[in-house]
Design a protein around this motif. Sequence first.
Motif, short mmCIF file in Angstrom:
data_model
loop_
_atom_site.label_atom_id
_atom_site.label_comp_id
_atom_site.label_asym_id
_atom_site.label_seq_id
_atom_site.Cartn_x
_atom_site.Cartn_y
_atom_site.Cartn_z
N GLN A 54 0.79 -1.18 -0.01
CA GLN A 54 0.07 -0.02 -0.01
C GLN A 54 0.81 1.34 0.03
N PHE A 55 2.03 1.35 0.55
CA PHE A 55 2.99 2.35 0.95
C PHE A 55 4.43 2.09 0.15
N GLU A 56 4.20 1.40 -0.95
CA GLU A 56 5.41 1.22 -1.73
C GLU A 56 6.40 2.24 -1.97
N PRO A 57 5.83 3.31 -2.37
CA PRO A 57 6.90 4.56 -2.63
C PRO A 57 7.60 5.00 -1.43
N VAL A 58 7.20 4.97 -0.05
CA VAL A 58 7.68 5.38 1.13
C VAL A 58 7.84 4.58 2.06
N LYS A 59 7.92 3.10 1.78
CA LYS A 59 7.66 2.04 2.69
C LYS A 59 8.87 2.09 3.64
N ASN A 60 10.14 2.77 3.40
CA ASN A 60 11.27 2.61 3.97
C ASN A 60 11.57 4.10 4.88
N ASP A 61 10.58 4.79 4.94
CA ASP A 61 10.36 6.06 5.67
C ASP A 61 9.39 5.97 6.65
N MET A 62 8.83 5.02 6.85
CA MET A 62 7.44 5.06 7.91
C MET A 62 7.41 3.87 8.64
N TYR A 63 6.57 3.66 9.75
CA TYR A 63 6.56 2.42 10.69
C TYR A 63 5.22 2.08 10.26
N PHE A 64 5.02 0.63 10.41
CA PHE A 64 4.13 -0.14 10.29
C PHE A 64 3.57 -1.09 11.65
N MET A 65 2.27 -0.84 11.97
CA MET A 65 1.52 -1.52 13.13
C MET A 65 0.48 -2.37 12.61
N ALA A 66 1.10 -3.64 12.13
CA ALA A 66 0.13 -4.68 11.43
C ALA A 66 -0.52 -5.50 12.39
N GLU A 67 -1.59 -6.10 11.57
CA GLU A 67 -2.45 -7.25 12.28
C GLU A 67 -2.97 -6.53 13.89
N ASN A 68 -3.38 -5.38 13.60
CA ASN A 68 -3.97 -4.76 14.95
C ASN A 68 -3.07 -4.64 16.02
N GLY A 69 -1.73 -4.44 15.61
CA GLY A 69 -0.69 -4.18 16.70
C GLY A 69 0.05 -5.50 16.99
#
Length: 267
Positions: A54-69
């Motif tokens: 979903q965030f391919e262009p900026v995926k290395n410059d952000m954090y991900f909290m997946a599967e409800n944390g």
Amino acid sequence: MDSVKLVVTDMDGTLLNANGQKSPEFYTVFRDLRKHDIQFAAASGRQYYNLLHQFEPVKNDMYFMAENGSYVAYKDETLLVRGLETTVAHGLIDIARSIPGAYIILCGRKQAYLESTDEAFLVHVNQYYDRQQIVKDLKSVVDDDLLKIAICDTKGAESNSYQHFKQYEQELQVKISGKTWLDLSDRLANKGVALSALQKRLGIRPEETMVFGDYLNDLEMMGAAKFSYAMANAHPEIKAAATYIAPSNEEDGVMTVLKELLRSKSN
């Protein structure tokens, strides 16, 4: 608002519109946030690999909290894992198999596992899970961290499958995360706990945090930030828990507030 150093947003019903699309302005706003050293994180019930896409262009410059944390990562580095014990997961699978209209997804750290090949169900799965495998028996899955059990409930999560699991709310996270979705996780696996862990890592206080959400799996996150926004389309409990109300996801409410945040930083 000019004290904000971290922005965290839910995806479906919040950042994304009904067609699953981000605002055309998103990447411009994202880059402006980063110019002001504001960190950005996506907090979702979606799979980590789906969020990366979903965030391919900026995926290395952000954090991900997946599967409800249940899983938190940055640049493919695992920051937090809150998995289910195997015996607990198997017991929940047994219960879910007995519920009419309920389809089960066993959410592992490596990929998602399914038993059903029902075409209508797979349409839902493909929307949220980029890595998946069909297996004969979910209880045969080994060599993976079991992050969550997601139930796709064609009869309605709140009125159907939730009724079979609400008795476990003192022991587990039992979250209605959408009209047709129920998520079962470890008791300490939620977006609020994940956000607190991220805040600690970044040295950012709740008073410097802004969050956006719309459904019941966002509830704990609302209490972990001073600037908590419920979308205008949010569940009533989320509106009650939030400090502010943003325009709906169909009106690009997240972008509206973030542009206001950027204006406060420029003044």
